[in-house]
Design a protein around this motif. Structure first.
Motif, PDB file in Angstrom:
ATOM      1  N   ALA A   1       0.951  -1.147   0.173  1.00  0.00           N
ATOM      2  CA  ALA A   1       0.151   0.098  -0.051  1.00  0.00           C
ATOM      3  C   ALA A   1       0.925   1.305  -0.103  1.00  0.00           C
ATOM      4  CB  ALA A   1      -0.908   0.177   1.185  1.00  0.00           C
TER       5      ALA A   1
ATOM      6  N   ILE B   1      -6.023   3.350   0.151  1.00  0.00           N
ATOM      7  CA  ILE B   1      -6.758   2.112   0.379  1.00  0.00           C
ATOM      8  C   ILE B   1      -8.314   2.195   0.084  1.00  0.00           C
ATOM      9  CG2 ILE B   1      -7.389   0.656   2.247  1.00  0.00           C
ATOM     10  CD1 ILE B   1      -4.646   0.546   3.149  1.00  0.00           C
ATOM     11  N   GLN B   2      -8.874   3.284   0.260  1.00  0.00           N
ATOM     12  CA  GLN B   2     -10.440   3.473   0.128  1.00  0.00           C
ATOM     13  C   GLN B   2     -10.880   3.804  -1.331  1.00  0.00           C
ATOM     14  OE1 GLN B   2     -10.509   6.334   3.435  1.00  0.00           O
ATOM     15  NE2 GLN B   2     -12.262   5.301   3.850  1.00  0.00           N
TER      16      GLN B   2
ATOM     17  N   VAL C   1      -9.654  -2.568  -6.079  1.00  0.00           N
ATOM     18  CA  VAL C   1      -9.097  -3.729  -5.623  1.00  0.00           C
ATOM     19  C   VAL C   1      -9.508  -4.849  -6.170  1.00  0.00           C
ATOM     20  CG1 VAL C   1      -8.966  -2.519  -3.390  1.00  0.00           C
ATOM     21  CG2 VAL C   1     -11.012  -3.924  -3.764  1.00  0.00           C
TER      22      VAL C   1
ATOM     23  N   PHE D   1      -3.463  -6.277   0.935  1.00  0.00           N
ATOM     24  CA  PHE D   1      -2.286  -4.976   0.864  1.00  0.00           C
ATOM     25  C   PHE D   1      -1.188  -5.297   2.118  1.00  0.00           C
ATOM     26  CE2 PHE D   1      -6.219  -2.146  -0.055  1.00  0.00           C
ATOM     27  CZ  PHE D   1      -5.321  -1.600  -1.303  1.00  0.00           C
TER      28      PHE D   1
ATOM     29  N   VAL E   1      -6.363   1.476   9.232  1.00  0.00           N
ATOM     30  CA  VAL E   1      -6.131   0.851   7.807  1.00  0.00           C
ATOM     31  C   VAL E   1      -6.946  -0.602   7.773  1.00  0.00           C
ATOM     32  CG1 VAL E   1      -4.485  -0.323   6.277  1.00  0.00           C
ATOM     33  CG2 VAL E   1      -4.028   1.975   7.165  1.00  0.00           C
TER      34      VAL E   1
ATOM     35  N   SER F   1     -10.100  -0.998   5.170  1.00  0.00           N
ATOM     36  CA  SER F   1      -9.697  -1.520   3.809  1.00  0.00           C
ATOM     37  C   SER F   1     -10.664  -2.821   3.433  1.00  0.00           C
ATOM     38  CB  SER F   1      -8.263  -2.509   3.858  1.00  0.00           C
ATOM     39  OG  SER F   1      -7.850  -3.174   2.976  1.00  0.00           O
TER      40      SER F   1
ATOM     41  N   VAL G   1      -5.311  -7.129   4.879  1.00  0.00           N
ATOM     42  CA  VAL G   1      -4.148  -6.452   5.228  1.00  0.00           C
ATOM     43  C   VAL G   1      -3.203  -7.570   6.184  1.00  0.00           C
ATOM     44  CG1 VAL G   1      -3.147  -4.542   6.353  1.00  0.00           C
ATOM     45  CG2 VAL G   1      -5.156  -4.401   5.294  1.00  0.00           C
TER      46      VAL G   1
END
Length: 236
Positions: A122, A131-132, A136, A142, A175, A179, A183
């Protein structure tokens, strides 16, 4: 079920010949798998393409010998060419991990196919926004870090001015909460960090030197897996 569908990044080892104190990469991978590590990434900035192909083959053989080819994912950092060459030679490589300056992840997905695993480091700057907002769909997880500065990857978290952004536990928890995909957190992670990391909601941890440079890699790997499992089982 393919490896992408059953990917487990809870205990993730990153390894290359420069990290083993002269010991066999395959032997340390075997130790880690027997200890319960679930994902292996071959990463080296010093090995040639041919050396990386051979290391990848040795890693795949170690995973097969341990009877874990259907459970432990084998990835290669950055080198799409190495993965394609290894696969051409019949080596079972499950996917790739790429950073922000490497081959775009959508290109990796196109060349490796829908069953392959594609992990992405990331972005350091504007991490939460990235990330938002990133697409994806082609990505499986990530990689986020570092928890602290680390000699095995000194550019981890590095900005253009050379400074390094490390991640606090509150950063990591935020995060993990936003996400849309799993992660995995690493970068200087040690055994004593795992109870607190388990509470952040990340899906796993990745390490290099904590296992690869340990006096007894199997014991170190076992302690890491046991610590993580003890601190996540009660939350499942």
């Amino acid at each position: 079920m393919n490896m992408r569908e059953k990917l487990d990044i809870s205990a993730y080892l990153v390894i290359g010949p420069e990290n083993t104190k002269g010991r066999s990469v395959a032997a340390i991978i075997t130790d880690a798998i027997e200890a319960g590590f679930t994902c292996i990434q071959i990463r080296s900035k010093v090995a040639s393409a041919r050396e990386l192909i051979q290391l990848t083959k040795e890693a795949a053989d170690a995973i097969k010998t341990a009877g874990k080819s259907d459970d432990v994912a084998l990835l290669v950092n950055d080198r799409l060419d190495v993965i394609l060459a290894a696969r051409h030679m019949g080596v079972k490589v499950d996917g790739i991990h790429v950073g922000q300056s490497d081959i775009p992840y959508d290109v990796c997905r196109k060349h490796l196919g829908e069953d392959a695993i594609v992990g992405v480091s990331a972005r350091t700057e504007a991490l939460l926004e990235y990330i938002q907002t990133v697409d994806v769909q082609p990505i499986d997880y990530f990689g986020v870090g570092p928890l602290r500065e680390t000699a095995t990857k000194p550019d981890c978290g590095q900005l253009q001015d050379g400074s390094v952004i490390t991640r606090s536990l509150s950063d990591i928890a935020e995060v993990a909460s936003v996400s849309p995909i799993p992660v995995v957190l690493g970068g200087g992670v040690k055994l004593d960090d795992l109870p607190a990391l388990a509470k952040t909601g990340v899906h796993g941890f990745f390490v290099v030197s904590a296992v690869t440079e340990a006096k007894d890699p199997k014991q170190a790997a076992t302690e890491l897996v046991d610590m993580w499992q003890r601190n996540t089982e009660r939350e499942d």
